[in-house]
Enzyme design. Structure first.
Site, PDB file in Angstrom:
ATOM      1  N   ASN A  97       2.517  -2.666 -11.532  1.00 56.45           N
ATOM      2  CA  ASN A  97       2.475  -1.672 -10.424  1.00 56.45           C
ATOM      3  C   ASN A  97       3.877  -1.482  -9.726  1.00 56.45           C
ATOM      4  O   ASN A  97       4.034  -1.115  -8.615  1.00 56.45           O
ATOM      5  CB  ASN A  97       1.248  -2.136  -9.522  1.00 56.45           C
ATOM      6  CG  ASN A  97       0.964  -0.908  -8.581  1.00 56.45           C
ATOM      7  OD1 ASN A  97       1.250   0.321  -9.057  1.00 56.45           O
ATOM      8  ND2 ASN A  97       0.474  -1.096  -7.213  1.00 56.45           N
TER       9      ASN A  97
ATOM     10  N   ASP B 150       4.715 -12.329 -16.407  1.00 54.83           N
ATOM     11  CA  ASP B 150       3.352 -12.199 -15.767  1.00 54.83           C
ATOM     12  C   ASP B 150       3.226 -13.677 -15.021  1.00 54.83           C
ATOM     13  O   ASP B 150       3.505 -14.776 -15.892  1.00 54.83           O
ATOM     14  CB  ASP B 150       2.524 -11.965 -16.734  1.00 54.83           C
ATOM     15  CG  ASP B 150       0.993 -11.653 -16.196  1.00 54.83           C
ATOM     16  OD1 ASP B 150       0.341 -10.435 -16.309  1.00 54.83           O
ATOM     17  OD2 ASP B 150       0.417 -12.517 -15.419  1.00 54.83           O
TER      18      ASP B 150
ATOM     19  N   SER C  63      -5.366 -11.097   3.328  1.00 52.50           N
ATOM     20  CA  SER C  63      -5.670  -9.879   3.856  1.00 52.50           C
ATOM     21  C   SER C  63      -6.654 -10.067   4.862  1.00 52.50           C
ATOM     22  O   SER C  63      -7.316 -10.990   4.850  1.00 52.50           O
ATOM     23  CB  SER C  63      -6.230  -9.054   2.625  1.00 52.50           C
ATOM     24  OG  SER C  63      -6.814  -7.574   3.170  1.00 52.50           O
TER      25      SER C  63
ATOM     26  N   TYR D  98     -11.911  -8.019  -5.203  1.00 50.03           N
ATOM     27  CA  TYR D  98     -10.497  -8.212  -4.717  1.00 50.03           C
ATOM     28  C   TYR D  98     -10.459  -9.234  -3.383  1.00 50.03           C
ATOM     29  O   TYR D  98      -9.825 -10.051  -3.251  1.00 50.03           O
ATOM     30  CB  TYR D  98      -9.931  -6.618  -4.315  1.00 50.03           C
ATOM     31  CG  TYR D  98      -8.842  -6.718  -3.425  1.00 50.03           C
ATOM     32  CD1 TYR D  98      -7.641  -7.213  -3.991  1.00 50.03           C
ATOM     33  CD2 TYR D  98      -8.921  -6.716  -1.849  1.00 50.03           C
ATOM     34  CE1 TYR D  98      -6.538  -7.276  -2.992  1.00 50.03           C
ATOM     35  CE2 TYR D  98      -7.652  -6.658  -1.235  1.00 50.03           C
ATOM     36  CZ  TYR D  98      -6.641  -7.182  -1.758  1.00 50.03           C
ATOM     37  OH  TYR D  98      -5.391  -7.080  -0.956  1.00 50.03           O
TER      38      TYR D  98
ATOM     39  N   LYS E  43      -9.052 -12.809  -2.559  1.00 49.19           N
ATOM     40  CA  LYS E  43      -8.093 -13.112  -1.431  1.00 49.19           C
ATOM     41  C   LYS E  43      -8.794 -14.372  -0.809  1.00 49.19           C
ATOM     42  O   LYS E  43      -8.108 -15.397  -0.621  1.00 49.19           O
ATOM     43  CB  LYS E  43      -7.816 -12.331  -0.594  1.00 49.19           C
ATOM     44  CG  LYS E  43      -6.972 -11.122  -1.334  1.00 49.19           C
ATOM     45  CD  LYS E  43      -5.561 -11.535  -1.011  1.00 49.19           C
ATOM     46  CE  LYS E  43      -4.760 -10.901  -2.385  1.00 49.19           C
ATOM     47  NZ  LYS E  43      -3.409 -11.049  -2.521  1.00 49.19           N
TER      48      LYS E  43
ATOM     49  N   PHE F 200     -13.614  10.021   5.619  1.00 51.17           N
ATOM     50  CA  PHE F 200     -14.912   9.292   5.011  1.00 51.17           C
ATOM     51  C   PHE F 200     -15.624   8.903   6.320  1.00 51.17           C
ATOM     52  O   PHE F 200     -15.283   7.833   6.818  1.00 51.17           O
ATOM     53  CB  PHE F 200     -14.673   8.248   3.983  1.00 51.17           C
ATOM     54  CG  PHE F 200     -14.291   8.699   2.570  1.00 51.17           C
ATOM     55  CD1 PHE F 200     -15.240   9.564   1.834  1.00 51.17           C
ATOM     56  CD2 PHE F 200     -13.049   8.562   2.156  1.00 51.17           C
ATOM     57  CE1 PHE F 200     -14.777  10.025   0.649  1.00 51.17           C
ATOM     58  CE2 PHE F 200     -12.583   9.057   0.979  1.00 51.17           C
ATOM     59  CZ  PHE F 200     -13.480   9.820   0.429  1.00 51.17           C
TER      60      PHE F 200
ATOM     61  N   ASP G 190     -17.165   0.362   3.702  1.00 50.05           N
ATOM     62  CA  ASP G 190     -16.013   0.486   4.867  1.00 50.05           C
ATOM     63  C   ASP G 190     -16.603   0.009   6.189  1.00 50.05           C
ATOM     64  O   ASP G 190     -17.905   0.017   6.398  1.00 50.05           O
ATOM     65  CB  ASP G 190     -15.797   2.099   4.935  1.00 50.05           C
ATOM     66  CG  ASP G 190     -14.824   2.401   3.887  1.00 50.05           C
ATOM     67  OD1 ASP G 190     -14.166   1.794   3.547  1.00 50.05           O
ATOM     68  OD2 ASP G 190     -14.555   3.621   4.120  1.00 50.05           O
TER      69      ASP G 190
HETATM   70  N1  LIG Z   1      -0.580  -3.092   0.778  1.00 47.26           N
HETATM   71  C1  LIG Z   1      -1.959  -3.286   1.538  1.00 47.26           C
HETATM   72  O1  LIG Z   1      -2.678  -2.686   2.029  1.00 47.26           O
HETATM   73  C2  LIG Z   1      -2.179  -4.935   1.618  1.00 47.26           C
HETATM   74  C3  LIG Z   1      -3.167  -5.368   2.489  1.00 47.26           C
HETATM   75  C4  LIG Z   1      -3.426  -6.684   2.469  1.00 47.26           C
HETATM   76  C5  LIG Z   1      -2.712  -7.675   1.556  1.00 47.26           C
HETATM   77  N2  LIG Z   1      -1.916  -7.116   0.596  1.00 47.26           N
HETATM   78  C6  LIG Z   1      -1.674  -8.150  -0.442  1.00 47.26           C
HETATM   79  O2  LIG Z   1      -0.160  -7.843  -0.506  1.00 47.26           O
HETATM   80  C7  LIG Z   1       0.408  -8.189  -1.656  1.00 47.26           C
HETATM   81  C8  LIG Z   1       1.398  -7.187  -2.147  1.00 47.26           C
HETATM   82  O3  LIG Z   1       0.969  -6.078  -1.947  1.00 47.26           O
HETATM   83  P1  LIG Z   1       1.509  -4.620  -2.330  1.00 47.26           P
HETATM   84  O4  LIG Z   1       0.998  -3.578  -1.359  1.00 47.26           O
HETATM   85  O5  LIG Z   1       2.876  -4.928  -2.163  1.00 47.26           O
HETATM   86  O6  LIG Z   1       1.078  -4.374  -3.866  1.00 47.26           O
HETATM   87  P2  LIG Z   1       2.165  -3.721  -4.909  1.00 47.26           P
HETATM   88  O7  LIG Z   1       0.969  -3.581  -6.236  1.00 47.26           O
HETATM   89  O8  LIG Z   1       2.893  -2.749  -4.529  1.00 47.26           O
HETATM   90  O9  LIG Z   1       2.757  -5.020  -5.250  1.00 47.26           O
HETATM   91  C9  LIG Z   1       2.417  -6.134  -6.264  1.00 47.26           C
HETATM   92  C10 LIG Z   1       3.392  -6.363  -7.169  1.00 47.26           C
HETATM   93  O10 LIG Z   1       2.850  -7.481  -8.109  1.00 47.26           O
HETATM   94  C11 LIG Z   1       2.988  -7.126  -9.407  1.00 47.26           C
HETATM   95  N3  LIG Z   1       1.938  -7.813 -10.072  1.00 47.26           N
HETATM   96  C12 LIG Z   1       0.648  -7.550 -10.121  1.00 47.26           C
HETATM   97  N4  LIG Z   1       0.020  -8.593 -10.935  1.00 47.26           N
HETATM   98  C13 LIG Z   1       1.082  -9.408 -11.449  1.00 47.26           C
HETATM   99  C14 LIG Z   1       1.080 -10.432 -12.478  1.00 47.26           C
HETATM  100  N5  LIG Z   1      -0.010 -11.060 -12.862  1.00 47.26           N
HETATM  101  N6  LIG Z   1       2.317 -11.056 -12.645  1.00 47.26           N
HETATM  102  C15 LIG Z   1       3.291 -10.607 -12.204  1.00 47.26           C
HETATM  103  N7  LIG Z   1       3.221  -9.517 -11.221  1.00 47.26           N
HETATM  104  C16 LIG Z   1       2.053  -8.973 -10.921  1.00 47.26           C
HETATM  105  C17 LIG Z   1       2.888  -5.612  -9.421  1.00 47.26           C
HETATM  106  O11 LIG Z   1       3.721  -4.991 -10.448  1.00 47.26           O
HETATM  107  C18 LIG Z   1       3.611  -5.180  -8.017  1.00 47.26           C
HETATM  108  O12 LIG Z   1       5.061  -5.021  -8.256  1.00 47.26           O
HETATM  109  C19 LIG Z   1      -0.744  -8.444  -2.671  1.00 47.26           C
HETATM  110  O13 LIG Z   1      -1.176  -9.588  -2.810  1.00 47.26           O
HETATM  111  C20 LIG Z   1      -1.989  -7.623  -1.849  1.00 47.26           C
HETATM  112  O14 LIG Z   1      -3.278  -8.226  -2.219  1.00 47.26           O
HETATM  113  C21 LIG Z   1      -1.930  -5.621   0.688  1.00 47.26           C
END
Ligand SMILES: NC(=O)c1ccc[n+]([C@@H]2O[C@H](COP(=O)([O-])OP(=O)(O)OC[C@H]3O[C@@H](n4cnc5c(N)ncnc54)[C@H](O)[C@@H]3O)[C@@H](O)[C@H]2O)c1
Length: 364
Positions: free
Chosen positions: A50, A80, A146, A172, A176, A241, A320
């Protein structure tokens, strides 16, 4: 890649950032490198599932931009986190002192369709990372959790003592929650572990330079990037929504937090590891303590962008909740952190990024 050596010919200590090419990760890497007192190497591992790396370029685009902004080098591995041998190579090459673990899949609706993929990436991947950390004697961890772990709120604001795990509606959210339980068990098994699980509320916004920001693949799942893509003309209209929730105007209320504040929360968490006697598992909310409804966010964004955002109301979406708001008191007490940026900054910074990058990092 050769490890860095300092004047005394010892390996410079390093922070490993998993998922550091993503949204929260890249802003945290920037926050770490922008500090004049940062004397550690930053090592990013990301499988680019991503994140965007232009063809022929060594590093993902956000990391290249951060290197340019800060004039500092970031070590990058396209690996990975389920690849134990690959992770071991990183721990051999660098003197990793602590890990900030962002890497995960995060699309709630997709996780309902693909539970195994989510449990594989988010739980198996996390356990593999922990095994490798243990093997190399690294026990300091900041984890991206989260507010989802709280499920349907029993009370607001949500403090860290609120029950977790009950009534979670998606794989998801459960991934967490399970990871938090695993980390608690790890800490019970060995007092060397120091874990800070940061429970994010709703990260939005972008770096104030407008050079890095959120770049979701496909149709955004979250409200702010959806609104900003409507504003820039990529999407036609916003669908709201539910307008019959027991909230200020009937639309869902969330605690939005500026991603730069979120990033600074991670910097503070890493500093806490230096505190004498610190150990064990600590869950800490990262939120502002103030909630805004969908319509309030929409109106603030219209003001920041000077554009009208077409929108229509539809029925509630399954799963939601009406409102979530953090109690941020523990973050203040434990980390000395509080959010400094308000809704107007969140909208202005999102708009600066979106306006200058209508197609995200991919350009035209
Ligand atoms: N953005 C939100 O709203 C939010 C809210 C609560 C928690 N989080 C948590 O924060 C963290 C980061 O979120 P984000 O918004 O930056 O997401 P994001 O998708 O932008 O970043 C996640 C990154 O991890 C990489 N990735 C995914 N699976 C992988 C794997 N198996 N090995 C190596 N790299 C991998 C992806 O390529 C990506 O660059 C996540 O753990 C997410 O669950 C995000």
């Amino acid at each position: 890649m050769k490890p860095n050596h300092n004047e005394n010919d010892t390996m410079t200590s390093a922070i490993l950032v998993t998922g550091g090419a993503g949204y929260a990760g890249s802003h945290t890497v920037a926050a770490l490198l922008e500090r004049p007192d940062t004397d550690v190497d930053i090592v990013v591992v990301d499988n680019l599932s991503n994140a965007y790396r232009p063809e022929g370029q060594k590093k993902p685009e956000p990391l290249r931009i951060i290197e340019e902004m800060t004039e500092k080098t970031i070590h990058f591995y396209d690996i990975d986190i389920r690849d134990a041998a690959g992770l071991c190579r990183i721990f051999e090459n660098h003197n990793i002192d602590c890990v900030i673990h962002f890497a995960a899949l995060k699309a709630v609706a997709e996780s309902v369709e693909k539970p195994l993929e989510y449990y594989q990436a988010n739980i198996t991947g996390t356990c593999t990372l922990f095994e490798v950390m243990r093997k190399y004697g690294v026990h300091k961890l900041v984890y991206s959790s989260s507010c989802t772990v709280y499920g349907e709120p029993e009370r607001l604001p949500l403090d860290e003592g609120h029950p977790t795990g009950a009534g979670l509606t998606s794989p998801y959210g459960r991934s967490k929650y399970f990871c938090e339980e695993i980390m608690k068990d790890l800490c019970r098994s060995d007092p060397k572990w120091m874990v800070i699980s940061l429970r994010y509320f709703n990260p939005v916004g972008a770096h104030p330079s407008g050079k890095i920001g959120e770049d979701p693949n496909g149709i955004p799942n979250n409200l702010m990037p959806y609104i900003s893509q409507v504003a820039v003309g990529r999407l036609k209209e916003l669908v709201v929504f539910g307008a019959d929730y027991p909230t200020v105007d009937g639309t869902g209320v969330r605690d939005y937090i500026h991603v730069v504040d979120l990033a600074e929360g991670h910097v503070k968490a890493v500093k806490l590891f230096k505190q004498k006697g610190f150990s064990g598992f600590h869950a800490v909310n990262l939120g502002t303590g103030t909630g805004y409804s969908v319509l309030q966010l929409l109106s603030a964004f219209e003001k920041a962008s000077g554009r009208k955002i077409p929108h229509r109301v539809a029925g509630r979406r399954a799963g939601d909740i009406a409102a979530n708001v953090a109690d941020p008191a523990l973050a203040q007490r434990l980390l000395g952190w509080r959010a400094a940026r308000g809704l107007a900054d969140m909208c202005a910074d999102t708009w600066r990024w979106q306006r200058t990058h209508p197609n995200g990092y991919r350009g035209e």
